[in-house]
Enzyme design. Structure first.
Site, mmCIF file in Angstrom:
data_model
loop_
_atom_site.group_PDB
_atom_site.id
_atom_site.type_symbol
_atom_site.label_atom_id
_atom_site.label_comp_id
_atom_site.label_asym_id
_atom_site.label_seq_id
_atom_site.Cartn_x
_atom_site.Cartn_y
_atom_site.Cartn_z
ATOM 1 N N GLU A 1 4.149 3.061 3.447
ATOM 2 C CA GLU A 1 5.381 2.862 2.694
ATOM 3 C C GLU A 1 6.455 3.888 3.076
ATOM 4 O O GLU A 1 7.630 3.570 3.161
ATOM 5 C CB GLU A 1 5.064 2.951 1.194
ATOM 6 N N ASP A 2 6.044 5.127 3.287
ATOM 7 C CA ASP A 2 7.041 6.188 3.422
ATOM 8 C C ASP A 2 7.165 6.803 4.815
ATOM 9 O O ASP A 2 7.942 7.730 5.020
ATOM 10 C CB ASP A 2 6.733 7.314 2.420
#
Ligand code: MN
Length: 735
Positions: free
Chosen positions: A76-77
């Site tokens: 996600e990051d």
């Protein structure tokens, strides 16, 4: 910063054969890709996946879960994609990470739609593998614990989402500990002022509550030992702030009115028989509150929760809850699905382990699948999130009549609400209810899908008590209306009797006045009331004195002429007092907080005096009976604590006289009675009655009934009697 080796140690302690190398590789991978990233606090981002992994290790989960905890934010990051994860860590971890990764932001989707899609994706992933939800909850828990660096708006939004979605999911999965922490943290961040206020209020009472708790624990411990009931531990706690706050808000109470602020838990060895034995010991020490006993051992909750619950009236008249369960049941209550997981895996062989995991998966599916099933054909994602919330934390319940008609009621509704929702008449005549074929108490909380049959009888009536057990405004207003009508009818009847009696004393035919509607109406108008009935009601409520009504009826001259008081010098007030006695306290001596026009009566058992601490008990037919707070009967009345009302002495311009009986024990000598009555007369206090006796053992017993204004006045009378030579003791006796 927590060290990876500490986490690995925890995993190894529970699972000696765990692949710790996998955890180390995940750690290095995560550290490499999150390098340079910072949290809102300014600390390295890596702290977050490490702490999440640590929470999972604490939950005694496997190395796959702990590794996923370390990797959960990588896709996600950072720039890493799922295929890279698959290459390094295999399918299982990839699937878990995917389940935890939000969908890519699509610019033409609204924020709400994105949230909905994310939750939908996660719930589906949870059903395939329960570890997704455990990791997600650990992730949320750590974020909630470290929110202080975020902006207030963001804190509020995340907290609301936690309350709406994650805390209820933890509850569904039986994870009591996680749920509690999530709720309290959300409450603190969402309503910081109210949180602080409540925390301070509880803090202010902490010493007192802790003292009560340790006394209770000591009593239970001693009795369990005395009765040879085995136990492992007795725990106690002050209730959690969020649940306290919900209770205060939903019932509009103040903290002083919450009786079960504290709770005790008895943990027994792993044999459910011990629980029932302990229960019987507890019920032997204190009186249980009817209808508060729940046997979640015989009938476990869906989320596997098992425990006995009972509420008892403690020594000070304070109710508190006692939970009784075995050590195993306690683990399940705290850890829920997670406890199941580690429990099954650590004790059994590979084959059985797989079977048990299958069973666990089925359980989770049963718990979570309804969340997505209800919205299967629902294409709109905003609707999905709404119905998800509804399902996790529904505001309404749907119940059926025996004929199959569906009624939608707010959560917390009871059969009384249901009855009034059918028809006002059904509500008014309701005497009981059957839910799914079984008789339930009227305070039963309706569950989704219940089939409810309302039992009625033609002569039954609503009860004031019901007001504590309804949530719909229709039921509430109908019951209130009925009560005020009923009070009015009673008051008119009482007023009529009082007026008859007074007319009798004036040697008038009661019919002349009571049978003359025009005359009654005329007098009513003089009081600013429109109808004769209103006048009678006003007499019945104790607002208007019948004597004054007669004065208006007869005119000043004839009134003076017929007035029986005039004939008896010195007892000018007896007529007045007779009235007061009949209607209880009269002239608004006691006001009931928040309610007007209620009949109040002094309890005969303790005859409370103006100035003494008092408490009101709603007694049907007698209105509110006012007791001295210290009266020995108050304790047993506390069982129906819903019928206790706050009352206080009204500030009166006029001093109200009350009779109190005193018993003086004296030496047996002549002139004692005269000495005492003189002492009383000297402080200008009226004597209603006085008599003297001598006991067998030659002690003088003198009983006097004095007329006093309040507690202070009474104290003065008592001390003046005590000073009479020969008096040994003076005490108050009740009727
Ligand atoms: Mn995270």
């Amino acid at each position: 910063m927590i060290r990876i080796e500490d986490i690995i140690e925890k995993v190894e302690a529970n699972r000696p054969s765990a692949d710790t190398d996998l955890i180390r590789r995940s750690y290095f991978f995560s550290a490499m890709h999150h390098r340079g990233q910072k949290r809102a606090s300014g600390e390295p981002y890596l702290i977050h996946p490490l702490e999440v992994a640590d929470i999972l290790a604490e939950m005694k989960l496997d190395e796959i879960s702990v590794s996923t905890g370390l990797l959960h934010d990588v896709v996600e990051d950072t720039l890493v994609d799922l295929e890279t994860i698959r290459k390094y860590f295999g399918d299982e971890i990839t699937r878990l990470v995917d389940g935890l990764t939000k969908i890519a932001t699509i610019s033409n989707l609204s924020k709400e739609k994105q949230q909905a899609e994310n939750v939908r994706k996660m719930v589906l992933a949870m059903i395939t593998d329960v570890r997704v939800v455990l990791i997600k909850l650990a992730d949320r828990l750590h974020n909630m614990r470290t929110m202080q660096f975020l902006k207030p708006e963001k804190r509020a939004r995340i907290s609301q989402e936690t309350l709406d979605i994650y805390a209820p999911i933890a509850h569904r999965l039986g994870m009591g500990k996680v749920r509690s922490e999530l709720e309290d943290l959300s409450f603190q961040n969402l309503y910081p002022h109210e949180y602080k206020k409540l925390a301070n209020e509880v803090e202010a009472r902490r010493a007192e509550l802790e003292a009560a708790l340790s006394k209770i624990k000591e009593t239970i411990r001693a009795k369990l030992i005395e009765n040879d009931v085995p136990f492992v531990e007795i725990q106690s706690r002050v209730k959690r702030l969020y649940s306290l706050w919900k209770k205060l808000r939903s019932r509009k109470l103040t903290i002083e009115q919450i009786y079960d602020l504290i709770a005790v838990r008895v943990i027994t060895p792993n044999d459910k028989k011990c629980c029932y034995l302990a229960l019987s010991v507890i019920h032997d020490i204190w009186t249980p509150v009817p209808e508060r006993f729940k046997d979640w051992i015989a009938i476990p909750r869906d989320n596997m929760y098992r425990s006995l619950h009972t509420s008892v009236i403690g020594d000070g008249g304070q109710a508190f809850e006692v939970q009784i369960r075995t050590e195993d049941m306690h683990h399940i209550a705290e850890e829920g699905v997670a406890a199941h997981w580690k429990y099954k895996e650590s004790k059994l062989g590979r084959q059985e382990e797989d079977e048990n995991l299958d069973e666990l998966r089925r359980t989770v599916e049963k718990l979570l699948l309804p969340l997505v099933e209800t919205t299967e054909d629902n294409e709109d994602s905003e609707d999905f999130i709404e119905s998800l919330k509804l399902d996790l934390y529904p505001k309404d319940v749907y119940a059926f009549t025996p004929m199959g008609k569906v009624l939608q009621l707010p959560r917390g509704s009871t059969p009384i609400d249901f009855a009034y929702a059918i028809h006002s008449e059904v509500g008014d005549k309701c005497t009981g209810a059957k839910v799914n074929g079984r008789i339930v108490p009227l305070r039963y909380e309706i569950q989704n899908g219940d089939v409810i049959e309302i039992l009625t009888t033609s002569n039954s009536k609503p009860s004031r008590d019901w007001l504590n057990h309804v949530v719909t405004s229709k039921a509430r207003s109908r019951i209130r209306h009925w009560i005020s009508e009923q009070q009015r009818r009673e008051s008119i009847e009482l007023g009529r009797k009082l007026l008859e009696k007074e007319a009798d004393r004036f040697r008038l035919s009661p019919k002349k006045l009571l049978g003359n509607d025009d005359e009654l109406k005329r007098i009513a108008n003089e009081y600013g009331l429109s109808r004769g009935e209103d006048l009678l009601a006003s007499i019945g409520y104790g607002k208007t004195l019948p004597r004054n009504v007669l004065a208006k009826h007869l005119g000043a001259e004839r009134f003076a002429e017929l007035d029986p008081e005039k004939k008896k010098e010195g007892t000018l007030q007896t007529g007045f007092k007779a009235v007061k006695k009949l209607i209880g306290l009269g002239e608004d001596a006691i006001i009931v907080k928040g309610v007007d026009n209620l009949l109040t009566t002094r309890a005969r058992c303790c005859n409370p005096l103006r100035g003494e601490p008092i408490i009101g008990y709603i007694s049907l037919g007698k209105g509110i009976v006012v007791h001295n707070r210290n009266c020995k009967n108050v304790k047993s009345l506390m069982v129906n604590r819903d019928r206790i009302v706050d009352v206080e002495w009204a500030k009166s311009e006029k001093e109200e006289i009350q009779s109190v009986r005193l018993l003086a024990t004296t030496e047996n000598r002549t002139g004692m009675l005269a000495g005492i009555t003189n002492a009383i007369a000297e402080i200008k206090t009226g004597i209603r009655d006085a008599r003297a006796n001598v006991s067998k053992d030659d002690i003088g017993l003198i009983e006097v009934t004095v007329e006093v204004f309040d507690k202070k006045h009474l104290d003065k009378v008592v001390s003046s009697i005590e000073q009479v030579p020969g008096v040994i003791n003076v005490e108050r006796v009740n009727f």
